[in-house]
Structures are given as C-alpha cells and as structure tokens.
Design an enzyme around this catalytic site. Structure first.
Site, PDB file in Angstrom:
ATOM      1  N   ASP A 136       0.866  -1.180   0.000  1.00 56.63           N
ATOM      2  CA  ASP A 136       0.000   0.000   0.000  1.00 56.63           C
ATOM      3  C   ASP A 136       0.900   1.226   0.000  1.00 56.63           C
ATOM      4  OD1 ASP A 136      -1.842   2.045   0.416  1.00 56.63           O
ATOM      5  OD2 ASP A 136      -3.055   0.873   1.807  1.00 56.63           O
ATOM      6  N   ARG A 138      -0.130   4.389  -0.582  1.00 55.19           N
ATOM      7  CA  ARG A 138      -0.883   5.633  -0.440  1.00 55.19           C
ATOM      8  C   ARG A 138      -0.321   6.513   0.676  1.00 55.19           C
ATOM      9  NH1 ARG A 138      -6.837   3.099  -0.223  1.00 55.19           N
ATOM     10  NH2 ARG A 138      -5.620   1.585   0.991  1.00 55.19           N
TER      11      ARG A 138
END
Length: 205
Positions: A136, A138
């Site tokens: 991930d 982000r």
C-alpha cells in the site's frame, strides 16, 4: 511525486452538483505537485450543509478507474463510493475523492499488471510485492491538508481500514470513530476482500 513536500496552492469555490445520491457542494483542491482532489459535501436543496456536528462523517476515497468508472467487480471501490455518497447524504458529511491513489498508490498501469498476476492465483498484496512495489503506497498528507484547511480536524471516518485512521492521526486529524463502509461481496471479489481482511487489517466480516 512525494506528497509530503507538496503544498496546497489553491482551491475552487464550492459549486452545487446534483447527483443520483442527492446534491453536493463540490470543491477542487490543487497541490504544487500537480495533484488535484475533490471534496463533495452533502447539502440540501438550498445549498445548506446537512451536518451541524463538530465531528462530521468523512470518507477518503482513493481513485479507482476500473471500479469507479467501469464498475469492475474485481474490487469493492465503485459500490463503496456510491454507498458513501448515500450515507453522507443521510447523515451529513463529505466524501474526499483522492486522485493519484490508483491501485493503493501504485498507479493504473501497475495495478493492471498486478491484476494479471492475480489471474494466476496470487493475492492482491503479494501481486504488488512481486512487482517490487509496496503493498500500500498511499499517502494521506494531502488529504489531511485539505481537511485542516477546512477546519475538519476532528472527524468520524467512513472506512473499514484502520490504517487510514492511524495515518490521519499522525497528520494531526483526530479520528473519533471508524464508521463501517461495508458492501456485499461478489464471487469475483471474495478473494480480494478476504486478503484485505486477513492480511491488511480491514474490518470486514
């Protein structure tokens, strides 16, 4: 681009946008790295915000072209966005649509490459790792900057993902509650959702 060094340089005035879920006051926010994000705040027919709460309900929705635009069954993104818009219309609050977050931050082309690996039996997390990418990638710095600019420093977060709440807390936005945004699984995304639950701490049944 590194979101952490990008500055919020301008925002648009809110404009009313009627949708299938109701009317939203929509604003755009531009950062110095070229990223643009959109905040859709639930309003009534007169343009008045639907919440008076000191801790409004906020959904951070990462851009997903396949789910949001094509209605892909491989993920739950499209239904989550639609459900989030319906929820904030009922309860008051807003959806912050985060562009540049495609594929949990790895980009559209890499997401499709990861899909090809998933078609060979590799789960969504390991597919990213096999491509040499983070599970991930982000970053919520820009989301926190938008919320802070608007004085939304104490919120209820519409999400199943504790990592979002933890990231916002580190960035100075207090999350009082994690409100579920669970959609009914489909045969095509059961494995994807199971990986999010079992390996990525998402609060799913």
């Amino acid at each position: 681009m590194n979101n952490k060094i990008a500055e919020l340089i301008q925002s648009s005035d809110p404009v009313l946008v009627p949708t299938a879920q109701g009317i939203f006051a929509v604003r755009g926010f531009e950062f110095s790295d070229g990223n643009e994000h959109m905040l859709a705040t639930a309003v009534d027919a007169d343009g008045n915000e639907k919440t008076e709460e000191s801790s409004p309900l906020i959904r951070l929705h990462s851009e997903c072209a396949t789910g949001d635009l094509l209605g892909s069954y491989r993920c739950d993104c499209g239904p989550q966005l639609e459900q989030a818009l319906e929820t904030v219309q009922r309860q008051g609050g807003a959806v912050l649509y985060l562009r540049g977050q495609e594929g949990r931050g790895i980009g559209l082309v890499n997401k499709l490459r990861a899909y090809a690996l998933q078609d060979r039996g590799i789960d969504t997390l390991d597919a990213n790792l096999q491509l040499g990418l983070p599970a991930d990638a982000r970053d919520y710095t820009q989301a926190a900057a938008v919320l802070t600019r608007l004085g939304l420093t104490q919120i209820r977060l519409l999400s199943n993902n504790p990592a979002k709440a933890e990231a916002l807390e580190r960035l100075g936005v207090r999350v009082l509650e994690l409100v579920p945004d669970i959609v009914e699984p489909r045969p095509e995304n059961e494995g994807y959702l199971a990986t999010k639950r079992d390996r990525m701490r998402h609060r799913l049944a």
